[in-house]
Design a protein around this motif. Structure first.
Motif: not given
Length: 172
Positions: A47-48, A57-58, A62-64
């Protein structure tokens, strides 16, 4: 699948057909997983890497989504999740940087300067430009890029020394 990081990020089938990896964030996700080939990368770290200081926001959702797009492009079996994080399953032979390292190691094992020169030349021919060229501005890749570029410089020096030995120059 075959993966190229010794230049712009590249994905091809085993037969050499190009594979399209959609959108910049999915390409960056692939690059980060390739930089950590064989090891899991935590969701937080991914994510970073993808969003830095401005995550969605989520972020895990988002990564998934990005992982799902990557799996569609390269195959669901190559990108897995376990408690430690996401992992790309690719052998050293499937990634040009892995092949580069293997060829350099094989060259260093040779006493014959001609064989050493040939293997180092083959290794250096794998380079198509700067490592991770089209995703290099991602700070998370800086250590991997630096390591690959240092290995390349050492290989160039060793190749030049082997060529001098073959030609009967200094040290030969």
């Amino acid at each position: 699948m075959r993966f190229g990081v010794l230049g712009p990020l590249e994905v091809t089938t085993a037969g050499g057909a190009p594979v399209r990896v959609p959108e910049a964030k999915v390409r960056l996700l692939l690059a980060v997983l390739l930089a950590h080939r064989g090891r899991a990368v935590s969701a937080d770290r991914l994510v970073d890497a993808l969003w830095g200081d401005t995550p969605p926001t989520r972020p895990l959702g988002g990564l998934q989504t990005k992982v799902s797009l990557l799996r569609r492009a390269v195959g669901a079996d190559l990108v897995t999740y376990r408690p430690a994080g996401y992992q790309l399953h690719a052998s050293a032979d499937d990634v040009d940087a892995g092949r580069f390292a293997v060829l350099v190691a094989r060259a260093r094992a040779h006493d014959d300067p001609g064989a050493r020169s040939a293997l180092l030349g083959e290794a250096l021919d794998l380079w198509r430009g700067p490592a991770f060229a089209d995703v290099a501005d991602a700070g998370v890749l800086a250590p991997a890029i630096r390591q690959l570029e240092e290995l390349r410089l050492v290989a160039v020096e060793e190749w030049a020394e082997a060529r001098l030995e073959v030609a009967g120059g200094p040290g030969g």
